[in-house]
Design a protein around this motif. Structure first.
Motif, PDB file in Angstrom:
ATOM      1  N   PHE A 142       0.844  -1.198   0.000  1.00 11.36           N
ATOM      2  CA  PHE A 142       0.000   0.000   0.000  1.00 11.36           C
ATOM      3  C   PHE A 142       0.878   1.246   0.000  1.00 11.36           C
ATOM      4  O   PHE A 142       1.887   1.316   0.707  1.00 11.36           O
ATOM      5  N   PHE A 207      -3.057   3.669  -2.872  1.00  9.71           N
ATOM      6  CA  PHE A 207      -2.797   2.691  -3.918  1.00  9.71           C
ATOM      7  C   PHE A 207      -2.544   1.329  -3.268  1.00  9.71           C
ATOM      8  O   PHE A 207      -1.860   1.231  -2.252  1.00  9.71           O
ATOM      9  N   GLU A 208      -3.084   0.289  -3.902  1.00  8.93           N
ATOM     10  CA  GLU A 208      -2.779  -1.090  -3.500  1.00  8.93           C
ATOM     11  C   GLU A 208      -2.206  -1.827  -4.694  1.00  8.93           C
ATOM     12  O   GLU A 208      -2.872  -1.941  -5.736  1.00  8.93           O
ATOM     13  N   SER A 209      -0.981  -2.290  -4.565  1.00 15.55           N
ATOM     14  CA  SER A 209      -0.278  -2.993  -5.652  1.00 15.55           C
ATOM     15  C   SER A 209      -0.308  -2.168  -6.934  1.00 15.55           C
ATOM     16  O   SER A 209      -0.525  -2.693  -8.026  1.00 15.55           O
ATOM     17  N   VAL A 211      -2.481   0.098  -7.895  1.00 10.33           N
ATOM     18  CA  VAL A 211      -3.820   0.478  -8.392  1.00 10.33           C
ATOM     19  C   VAL A 211      -4.512   1.345  -7.346  1.00 10.33           C
ATOM     20  O   VAL A 211      -4.530   1.010  -6.158  1.00 10.33           O
ATOM     21  N   GLU A 212      -5.082   2.454  -7.787  1.00 10.69           N
ATOM     22  CA  GLU A 212      -5.818   3.320  -6.862  1.00 10.69           C
ATOM     23  C   GLU A 212      -7.066   2.602  -6.355  1.00 10.69           C
ATOM     24  O   GLU A 212      -7.851   2.069  -7.142  1.00 10.69           O
ATOM     25  N   ILE A 213      -7.254   2.608  -5.035  1.00  8.90           N
ATOM     26  CA  ILE A 213      -8.450   1.970  -4.469  1.00  8.90           C
ATOM     27  C   ILE A 213      -9.382   2.988  -3.809  1.00  8.90           C
ATOM     28  O   ILE A 213     -10.589   2.743  -3.711  1.00  8.90           O
ATOM     29  N   THR A 214      -8.846   4.117  -3.360  1.00 11.11           N
ATOM     30  CA  THR A 214      -9.704   5.172  -2.814  1.00 11.11           C
ATOM     31  C   THR A 214      -8.911   6.465  -2.748  1.00 11.11           C
ATOM     32  O   THR A 214      -7.680   6.450  -2.759  1.00 11.11           O
ATOM     33  N   ARG A 215      -9.658   7.575  -2.653  1.00  8.69           N
ATOM     34  CA  ARG A 215      -9.015   8.875  -2.541  1.00  8.69           C
ATOM     35  C   ARG A 215      -9.879   9.811  -1.711  1.00  8.69           C
ATOM     36  O   ARG A 215     -11.066   9.575  -1.510  1.00  8.69           O
ATOM     37  N   GLU A 218     -13.180  12.712  -2.958  1.00  9.09           N
ATOM     38  CA  GLU A 218     -13.585  11.870  -4.081  1.00  9.09           C
ATOM     39  C   GLU A 218     -13.639  12.683  -5.370  1.00  9.09           C
ATOM     40  O   GLU A 218     -13.713  13.912  -5.350  1.00  9.09           O
ATOM     41  N   HIS A 244      -5.411  -1.054   8.767  1.00  7.48           N
ATOM     42  CA  HIS A 244      -4.186  -1.442   8.064  1.00  7.48           C
ATOM     43  C   HIS A 244      -3.065  -1.733   9.063  1.00  7.48           C
ATOM     44  O   HIS A 244      -2.296  -2.693   8.867  1.00  7.48           O
TER      45      HIS A 244
END
Length: 252
Positions: A142, A207-209, A211-215, A218, A244
């Motif tokens: 992350f 980011f996870e791996s 890839v954006e997962i949340t911000r 918004e 986390h």
């Protein structure tokens, strides 16, 4: 030690130095004016000055309790101080009031409040470095990244949150990074950030791996008067930082 730090900033930072000189200049002006003003007017002016000091002190106490960072507290305090100084100067002589207005306008144009200097455990990144880290499978799973532009007063006022969060929550699975869009404005479009909208900065993306997962905020975020201000508590809740951290601890 804290006093020495503040004194160093007062001397080295034009933003603080010019504000100090502007406020201090009222003392010799007031002393000179006392020699030519009538006793009745001097008494009236002194009464207004006392009212202004008391009101300013009350506002300062309220702001000290409400504001979460020293940067925001200082910005609000100096703003109120300028309003009261302009008001008192207007009572004394409107020429003096307009002179102060000119001085404050010049300071606004040519000086900028310095942000919080410490990075905590976060890393200053260029857009290229960020892309490399996100695509590298050997780095943290992350990445929580703050996109800021220090020309924005909001970014300056909240500049303390991210480093302090990084100290508490960074681990081998979660890393923190900062990208200055003031230095790299072309990167804003790539990450879906509008530099023309002040309510979009700062923007925080998890980011996870790679890839954006949340911000936050918004993409469809609309600034409203009742929207809560950015705070450490809000960011912790939005990005589930406690979860986390627990996942990392339990996974050891």
């Amino acid at each position: 030690m804290m006093e020495i730090t503040w004194l160093n900033q007062m001397v080295s930072e034009p933003y603080y130095l010019f504000h100090f000189l502007a406020f201090f200049s009222y003392i010799p002006v007031r002393c000179s004016a006392a020699q030519v003003l009538s006793p009745q007017f001097s008494s009236h002016l002194l009464h207004r000055e006392i009212q202004a000091v008391i009101t300013f002190s009350l506002l300062t106490v309220v702001k000290m309790v409400k504001e979460e960072t020293w940067e925001a507290f200082i910005a609000d305090t100096l703003f109120y101080a300028k309003i009261f100084l302009f008001g008192i100067a207007m009572i004394m002589d409107y020429h003096l009031a307009f002179w102060y207005m000119l001085v404050f306008s010049v300071m606004y144009i040519f000086t900028q409040q310095p942000p919080y200097q410490s990075l905590g455990t976060s890393n200053h990144l260029t857009p290229l470095q960020l892309e490399t880290l996100l695509s590298d499978g050997n780095t943290s799973r992350f990445w929580l990244v703050e996109f800021r532009a220090l020309s924005s007063s909001t970014c300056v006022n909240t500049s303390r949150f991210f480093p302090e969060l990084s100290i508490t929550y960074s681990n081998k699975n979660l890393s923190f990074g900062i990208v200055d869009l003031g230095l790299f404005p072309n990167a804003a479009e790539k990450f879906g950030i509008s530099l023309g909208s002040s309510d979009k900065l700062p923007t925080f993306i998890l980011f996870e791996s790679g890839v954006e997962i949340t911000r936050f905020p918004e993409l469809d975020f609309v600034a409203k008067a009742f929207n809560p201000p950015i705070s450490k508590k809000l960011l912790c809740r939005h990005f589930e930082l406690d979860r986390h951290l627990l996942d990392y601890i339990n996974g050891k």
